[in-house]
Design a protein around this motif. Structure first.
Motif, short mmCIF file in Angstrom:
data_model
loop_
_atom_site.label_atom_id
_atom_site.label_comp_id
_atom_site.label_asym_id
_atom_site.label_seq_id
_atom_site.Cartn_x
_atom_site.Cartn_y
_atom_site.Cartn_z
N ALA A 1 0.84 -1.21 0.00
CA ALA A 1 0.00 0.00 0.00
C ALA A 1 0.87 1.25 0.00
O ALA A 1 0.58 2.23 -0.68
CB ALA A 1 -0.93 0.00 1.21
N SER A 2 1.96 1.21 0.74
CA SER A 2 2.90 2.34 0.77
C SER A 2 3.50 2.57 -0.61
O SER A 2 3.62 3.70 -1.07
CB SER A 2 4.00 2.09 1.79
OG SER A 2 4.95 3.11 1.76
N ALA A 3 3.87 1.48 -1.29
CA ALA A 3 4.42 1.60 -2.64
C ALA A 3 3.40 2.20 -3.58
O ALA A 3 3.71 3.07 -4.40
CB ALA A 3 4.87 0.23 -3.15
N THR A 4 2.16 1.78 -3.45
CA THR A 4 1.09 2.34 -4.28
C THR A 4 0.94 3.83 -4.00
O THR A 4 0.78 4.64 -4.92
CB THR A 4 -0.24 1.62 -3.99
OG1 THR A 4 -0.07 0.24 -4.26
CG2 THR A 4 -1.37 2.16 -4.85
N ALA A 5 1.03 4.20 -2.74
CA ALA A 5 0.92 5.62 -2.38
C ALA A 5 2.06 6.42 -3.00
O ALA A 5 1.85 7.53 -3.50
CB ALA A 5 0.93 5.78 -0.86
N LYS A 6 3.25 5.86 -3.01
CA LYS A 6 4.40 6.56 -3.62
C LYS A 6 4.14 6.80 -5.11
O LYS A 6 4.43 7.87 -5.64
CB LYS A 6 5.69 5.76 -3.45
CG LYS A 6 6.06 5.50 -2.03
CD LYS A 6 6.57 6.72 -1.34
CE LYS A 6 6.96 6.37 0.06
NZ LYS A 6 6.41 7.24 1.05
N ALA A 7 3.61 5.79 -5.79
CA ALA A 7 3.31 5.94 -7.21
C ALA A 7 2.24 7.00 -7.42
O ALA A 7 2.30 7.79 -8.36
CB ALA A 7 2.86 4.60 -7.80
#
Length: 193
Positions: free
Chosen positions: A68-74
């Motif tokens: 989810a954090s990676a998705t937020a970064k994108a």
């Protein structure tokens, strides 16, 4: 979760469904055309590529929170790009005995982002051509370094085996401002002595 996430097939299917929906007249055609234009835009494609890269570089055994954090970064990268900031790019460099062929400066301890400050002539980065002086380092092998200490970013770069995947964004003006600030501090310290 699938080992290979690609959104291209899903996006093509979405375009097909939009075309079918246009024929029903349930939604105003101009709204559907606008949505289709967004889905097929270069910008949306760039966001998709960054998202997929982040998804593939995060440890697949990671927690849902990590994904989810990676998705937020994108998503943050997409919003930054929509505000006129340069698009993030993915650069993969082979790791050789000579290193990666670039220097970095900045870091959390200096209240600044980490930047590519020098491309070593003839080095790996120079030969590859994907990095530029002035690129801000956003991620190293899936690890976000936007708010990291200089030494941590260097450790991640040195620890890479075989190759290193970087996410960078070209912002040379900020690097120039940072270098001018550091030079001013250096001169100030020299004058105090």
């Amino acid at each position: 979760m699938s080992d290979q996430l690609t959104l291209e097939r899903d996006l093509n299917r979405a375009v097909e469904l939009l075309e079918k929906l246009q024929k029903t007249n349930e939604v105003p055609p101009q709204k559907l055309a606008a949505l289709q234009k967004v889905i097929q835009s270069d910008f949306f494609n760039a966001v998709r590529e960054v998202y997929e890269h982040i998804y593939h570089t995060i440890d697949s055994n990671g927690t849902p929170e990590l994904r989810a954090s990676a998705t937020a970064k994108a998503t943050v990268a997409a919003f930054a790009a929509s505000e006129g900031h340069p698009h993030p790019r993915v650069v993969e460099l082979p790791k050789t005995a000579e290193g990666l062929g670039f220097n970095v400066m900045g870091g959390k301890e200096q209240h600044s982002p980490i930047y590519i400050s020098r491309i070593i002539p003839g080095g790996v980065a120079d030969q590859h051509g994907g990095l530029k002086r002035g690129d801000q380092l956003l991620s190293v092998n899936g690890v976000n370094v936007e708010n990291e200490y200089h030494e941590r970013a260097v450790e991640l770069l040195k620890a890479a085996v075989g190759s290193v995947k970087l996410i960078v964004r070209y912002t040379p003006r900020v690097l120039e401002e940072m270098e001018a600030r550091f030079e001013k501090q250096r001169i100030g310290r020299r004058n105090v002595k």
